[in-house]
Design an enzyme around this catalytic site. Structure first.
Site, short mmCIF file in Angstrom:
data_model
loop_
_atom_site.label_atom_id
_atom_site.label_comp_id
_atom_site.label_asym_id
_atom_site.label_seq_id
_atom_site.Cartn_x
_atom_site.Cartn_y
_atom_site.Cartn_z
N ARG A 262 1.20 -10.83 6.91
CA ARG A 262 1.01 -9.62 6.08
C ARG A 262 2.05 -8.56 6.41
NH1 ARG A 262 -4.07 -9.58 8.77
NH2 ARG A 262 -3.32 -7.67 9.74
N HIS B 292 -6.06 -7.21 13.14
CA HIS B 292 -4.83 -6.41 13.11
C HIS B 292 -4.50 -6.02 14.55
CE1 HIS B 292 -1.77 -4.13 11.04
NE2 HIS B 292 -2.15 -2.99 11.58
N MET C 217 11.24 24.28 1.03
CA MET C 217 10.40 23.39 0.23
C MET C 217 11.26 22.50 -0.69
SD MET C 217 7.29 24.35 -2.38
CE MET C 217 6.26 25.09 -1.14
N ARG D 221 -10.60 0.06 14.70
CA ARG D 221 -10.42 0.67 13.39
C ARG D 221 -11.37 -0.07 12.45
NH1 ARG D 221 -4.29 1.01 11.04
NH2 ARG D 221 -4.93 -1.00 10.22
N LYS E 192 0.84 -1.20 0.00
CA LYS E 192 0.00 0.00 0.00
C LYS E 192 0.88 1.25 0.00
CE LYS E 192 -0.33 -0.28 5.05
NZ LYS E 192 -1.19 -0.66 6.19
N TYR F 28 15.24 30.66 5.67
CA TYR F 28 14.11 31.46 6.17
C TYR F 28 14.18 31.69 7.67
CZ TYR F 28 11.72 30.66 1.72
OH TYR F 28 11.38 30.63 0.40
C1 LIG Z 1 -0.42 -1.68 6.85
C2 LIG Z 1 -0.97 -2.95 7.29
C3 LIG Z 1 -0.13 -4.09 7.38
C4 LIG Z 1 1.36 -4.03 7.24
O1 LIG Z 1 1.90 -3.46 8.41
P1 LIG Z 1 3.48 -3.37 8.70
O2 LIG Z 1 3.58 -2.94 10.11
O3 LIG Z 1 4.01 -2.36 7.77
O4 LIG Z 1 4.05 -4.71 8.45
C5 LIG Z 1 -0.74 -5.30 7.66
N1 LIG Z 1 -2.08 -5.38 7.86
C6 LIG Z 1 -2.89 -4.31 7.82
C7 LIG Z 1 -4.36 -4.47 8.08
C8 LIG Z 1 -2.36 -3.05 7.55
O5 LIG Z 1 -3.18 -1.99 7.52
#
Ligand SMILES: *Cc1c(COP(=O)(O)O)cnc(C)c1O
Length: 424
Positions: free
Chosen positions: A237, A181, A329, A152, A54, A281
């Protein structure tokens, strides 16, 4: 001669491409593949790995990173939004892609068209997705997310039982995954995570007793993948770990990961200033004595936090040079008084290694008051990405070209235009 040619068929030398940028990121795809292999070895053969790519693979570039992860044995991909999944599909990636976030019911047809696997969380989503799937004539897999206390996305076990019932009744959707999660898996105290995991396992049992089973149960992102083998279940994941970064200092270093990202700029000016001279700046830095400063074309619009003003360092000629004055910037100024022979055109490393010295993304994160995830994802689209494979340039992307693989050839150098770039 090191001649390469882009997907557009234009030939140029990798050295000329490198020379043509003043600010760029280098991404080591061999490191990414190495990290995936290390994580796979750690979880063992029976556990699938879904590479979380992502947010443009946390700023590293979704397309090349997804490809590298799949090449190294990732079975699946995961993204947060539908458009991220479509971007991957449009480059010909066939692996299953799980969308982790909320998708509005009106977007279900696009999801089905691109064979994306959604995480559904309402009856309305189920009905829209089922309607969109009927046309396609195949079963559409879906995942359910159990909220075990992060509050969440996801639902309680009681709601999921209802939702699973609605899914089975559609006959066009199929329960493929159940996941959760963790909120605190990267902390030293794993008691919250154990509690969440127990809640997940008992909800899974409740769903099974109601007749709903899931071929893929998953819970572990990077931290739990590394630290909590009991949470690996059918699939892990990881996101951050793919890129060679650890979620926190409390997470074990037993799985050896290699950072994939280096951020660089070229010195654009070197000059002397005297006592009383202010820099950048607001004159938040005023020289107390005569000193030599260098301009680096990296600024907050490239992703460096303005908090780094007067705090961060960069590496020039293998030595640390401290930022003086505010990060602007598009550029920043560093003190190079103690460094000999600094010249316009020299490489400055903002994140990464130069000689014996290293600036970790962790250091930049700490000085910015944030985490490495944010440091990487803030890298703006303006920063060209150059991809390397075993030290050889193998692709690039910049504002004028989406990811373009580069193939190596013999033969002479030719002047050419690569997606809007005129190269020497
Ligand atoms: C972003 C995300 C992950 C990956 O998390 P990391 O800490 O980067 O490994 C896994 N599962 C869900 C639901 C996430 O939103």
């Amino acid at each position: 001669m090191d001649v390469v040619s882009s997907a557009a068929g234009v030939e140029f030398t990798s050295a000329s491409l490198l020379r043509s940028y003043a600010t760029w990121a280098e991404i080591d795809l061999s490191a990414v593949r190495q990290n995936v292999r290390a994580l796979k070895a750690h979880v063992g053969d029976g556990v699938l790995l879904a590479a979380v790519v992502k947010a443009n693979a946390y700023g590293h570039g979704a397309v090349p990173l997804a490809q590298a992860a799949l090449d190294a044995g990732a079975a699946r991909l995961a993204v947060a939004r539908i458009d991220e999944g479509i971007q991957l599909r449009n480059t010909g990636i066939m692996a299953p892609i799980l969308v982790l976030g909320y998708v509005p019911p009106v977007d279900m047809r696009r999801a089905v068209h691109y064979s994306l696997t959604l995480t559904v969380n309402s009856e309305q989503q189920v009905l829209s997705l089922a309607r969109a799937s009927v046309v396609r004539g195949v079963k559409t897999p879906v995942h359910l997310k159990l909220d075990t206390g992060m509050n969440r996305y996801g639902s309680s076990a009681t709601r999921l039982i209802k939702l699973a019932g609605a899914i089975e009744r559609t006959r066009t959707l199929e329960l493929e995954g159940l996941y959760t999660h963790f909120a605190c898996a990267d902390e030293e105290d794993k008691s919250w995570t154990s509690w969440q995991f127990e809640a997940f396992m008992s909800a899974r049992d409740r769903l099974a007793k109601s007749g709903f089973t899931f071929p893929l149960c998953h819970a572990a992102s990077s931290a739990a993948t590394i630290d909590l083998p009991e949470t690996h279940l059918d699939m892990v994941r990881p996101g951050l770990a793919l890129f060679g970064l650890y979620p926190s200092t409390d997470v074990s270093r037993d799985v050896h990961l290699q950072p994939a990202l280096v951020l660089k700029g070229r010195v654009g000016r070197v000059h002397d200033i005297g006592p009383g001279d202010g820099v950048s700046y607001g004159y938040t830095f005023v020289a107390a004595r005569r000193m030599k400063v260098a301009l680096i074309p990296v600024g907050y619009a490239d992703g460096l936090h303005r908090m780094l003003s007067n705090r961060a360092s960069v590496l020039i000629r293998g030595q640390r040079a401290k930022v003086v004055g505010r990060v602007c910037m598009d550029q920043l100024v560093v003190d190079v008084s103690p460094i000999d022979h600094v010249r316009v055109g020299d490489e400055a490393v903002v994140i990464g290694q130069q000689g014996e010295q290293r600036i970790e993304a962790e250091e930049v994160a700490e000085l910015s008051g944030t985490i490495v995830n944010e440091v990487c994802t803030r890298l703006s689209p303006r920063v060209p990405r150059l991809y390397f494979d075993d030290g050889q340039l193998c692709g690039y992307s910049d504002l004028n070209a989406s990811y373009s693989p580069i193939t190596r050839r013999g033969g002479g150098i030719r002047k050419g235009v690569a997606a809007g770039r005129i190269l020497p």
